[in-house]
Design a protein around this motif. Structure first.
Motif, PDB file in Angstrom:
ATOM      1  N   LYS A 164      50.897  12.777  -6.433  1.00  0.00           N
ATOM      2  CA  LYS A 164      50.003  12.178  -5.443  1.00  0.00           C
ATOM      3  C   LYS A 164      48.645  12.859  -5.549  1.00  0.00           C
ATOM      4  CE  LYS A 164      53.484  10.823  -2.023  1.00  0.00           C
ATOM      5  NZ  LYS A 164      53.892  10.911  -0.596  1.00  0.00           N
ATOM      6  N   LYS A 165      47.592  12.062  -5.396  1.00  0.00           N
ATOM      7  CA  LYS A 165      46.237  12.569  -5.506  1.00  0.00           C
ATOM      8  C   LYS A 165      45.596  12.670  -4.120  1.00  0.00           C
ATOM      9  CE  LYS A 165      46.026  12.512 -10.113  1.00  0.00           C
ATOM     10  NZ  LYS A 165      45.796  13.718 -10.940  1.00  0.00           N
ATOM     11  N   TYR A 166      44.947  13.779  -3.887  1.00  0.00           N
ATOM     12  CA  TYR A 166      44.193  13.993  -2.661  1.00  0.00           C
ATOM     13  C   TYR A 166      42.864  14.633  -3.026  1.00  0.00           C
ATOM     14  CZ  TYR A 166      48.705  13.514  -0.203  1.00  0.00           C
ATOM     15  OH  TYR A 166      49.913  13.068   0.277  1.00  0.00           O
ATOM     16  N   PHE A 167      41.978  14.718  -2.060  1.00  0.00           N
ATOM     17  CA  PHE A 167      40.761  15.510  -2.187  1.00  0.00           C
ATOM     18  C   PHE A 167      40.795  16.573  -1.095  1.00  0.00           C
ATOM     19  CE2 PHE A 167      39.555  11.679  -4.393  1.00  0.00           C
ATOM     20  CZ  PHE A 167      38.709  12.116  -5.404  1.00  0.00           C
ATOM     21  N   ASP A 197      41.811  11.132   1.512  1.00  0.00           N
ATOM     22  CA  ASP A 197      42.574  10.268   0.623  1.00  0.00           C
ATOM     23  C   ASP A 197      41.694   9.854  -0.551  1.00  0.00           C
ATOM     24  OD1 ASP A 197      40.858   8.285   1.530  1.00  0.00           O
ATOM     25  OD2 ASP A 197      42.344   7.307   2.799  1.00  0.00           O
ATOM     26  N   TYR A 198      42.211   8.938  -1.384  1.00  0.00           N
ATOM     27  CA  TYR A 198      41.473   8.560  -2.593  1.00  0.00           C
ATOM     28  C   TYR A 198      40.183   7.823  -2.287  1.00  0.00           C
ATOM     29  CZ  TYR A 198      43.235   3.789  -1.968  1.00  0.00           C
ATOM     30  OH  TYR A 198      43.502   2.534  -1.467  1.00  0.00           O
ATOM     31  N   GLN A 199      40.043   7.306  -1.055  1.00  0.00           N
ATOM     32  CA  GLN A 199      38.811   6.635  -0.648  1.00  0.00           C
ATOM     33  C   GLN A 199      37.862   7.579   0.093  1.00  0.00           C
ATOM     34  OE1 GLN A 199      40.562   3.327   1.589  1.00  0.00           O
ATOM     35  NE2 GLN A 199      40.022   1.945  -0.081  1.00  0.00           N
ATOM     36  N   GLN A 232      39.284  16.791  -6.220  1.00  0.00           N
ATOM     37  CA  GLN A 232      40.587  16.142  -6.317  1.00  0.00           C
ATOM     38  C   GLN A 232      41.662  17.133  -6.741  1.00  0.00           C
ATOM     39  OE1 GLN A 232      41.778  13.124  -9.468  1.00  0.00           O
ATOM     40  NE2 GLN A 232      41.554  11.755  -7.719  1.00  0.00           N
ATOM     41  N   THR A 248      46.204  17.465  -7.371  1.00  0.00           N
ATOM     42  CA  THR A 248      47.427  16.730  -7.658  1.00  0.00           C
ATOM     43  C   THR A 248      48.607  17.466  -7.045  1.00  0.00           C
ATOM     44  OG1 THR A 248      46.459  16.092  -9.789  1.00  0.00           O
ATOM     45  CG2 THR A 248      48.820  15.697  -9.487  1.00  0.00           C
TER      46      THR A 248
END
Length: 256
Positions: free
Chosen positions: A194-197, A211-213, A184, A186
């Motif tokens: 915004k959070k991403y992976f 995305d977060y999912q 993850q 930021t």
């Protein structure tokens, strides 16, 4: 039983991420001088179950045992047809760890220190090749040697990733990415963080975005506020005159 050999094998299991739960069974099989045996273990990563079968074999004099390989299976109870199987080979107690195996089977890349035929160390990114299989159906491993020119630190630099601003957080991020994890990050912006992976993609010399999912998204969807510096007051005044009456917010896409 060769206690020195047993201790070496136990240390190898620990370093490869299998822990010490198999130690008692290992001692039992070695003491019985079983010519060849398998030990099973189960781990869970990212809410997914991985079953491991570790293969041990005695040498010619049955005094020394070798941990040659392990098989890994990611099971899909709802749809067994989606099960993923892969074998990983061990060389002198070192190789792909249990977690790295999971990451490779999930389609991500792992960075490893390897040895050539002359015993010299070198760095390489590894991925599983879905299109090239061995005779037993095992996916071949693709190597992206350090000379290939993929530098993940340079790829993600200057993209507004907050974790890169702190030395410790940066070190942890780089370590995780090289282990093959989707880590993850930021991104700061006008509308808040915004959070991403992200995960390494050595083949295309970039990173994959999720995305977060953990659903893969296009790299172009990683937004960062456009910040164009105004060089002097004259230019700033000119920009004011040229600006439309109604302000429009603009964002530029950052390519990662």
């Amino acid at each position: 039983m060769n206690t020195q050999n047993a201790e070496f094998l136990k240390k190898s299991l620990l370093n490869l991420g299998f822990g010490d739960k198999l130690n008692a069974e290992l001692d039992k099989e070695m003491a019985a001088k079983t010519p060849e045996f398998k030990l099973g273990l189960q781990h869970e990563f990212n809410q997914k179950t991985v079953d491991y079968t570790l293969h041990f074999k005695a040498g010619d004099n049955k005094d020394m045992y070798f941990f040659n390989k392990y098989d890994a299976t990611i099971s899909h109870k709802d749809d067994p047809a989606k099960d993923i199987n892969q074998s990983f080979f061990i060389n002198k107690g070192s190789g792909i760890t249990a977690k790295e195996a999971f990451n490779l089977m999930e389609g991500r890349a792992v960075h490893k220190q390897l040895y050539n035929l002359e015993g010299q160390k070198y760095q390489s990114w590894l991925t599983l090749d879905d299109k090239n299989l061995t005779e037993n159906g095992n996916k071949k491993i693709k190597h992206y040697h350090e000379n290939y020119g993929y530098d993940i630190a340079k790829v993600i630099a200057g993209k507004g990733i907050k974790e890169l601003e702190d030395p410790k957080a940066k070190e942890e991020l780089m370590y995780s990415l090289k282990k093959g994890n989707a880590q993850q990050i930021t991104i700061g912006g006008e509308d808040g963080d915004k959070k991403y992976f992200i995960a390494a993609n050595p083949q295309f010399k970039t990173v994959d975005l999720y995305d977060y999912q953990m659903k893969k998204i296009k790299r172009e969807e990683l937004l960062h506020p456009e910040q164009k510096p105004v060089r002097n007051l004259k230019q700033r005044g000119q920009q004011k005159e040229d600006a439309p009456a109604k302000k429009q917010s603009r964002k530029a896409k950052v390519h990662v």
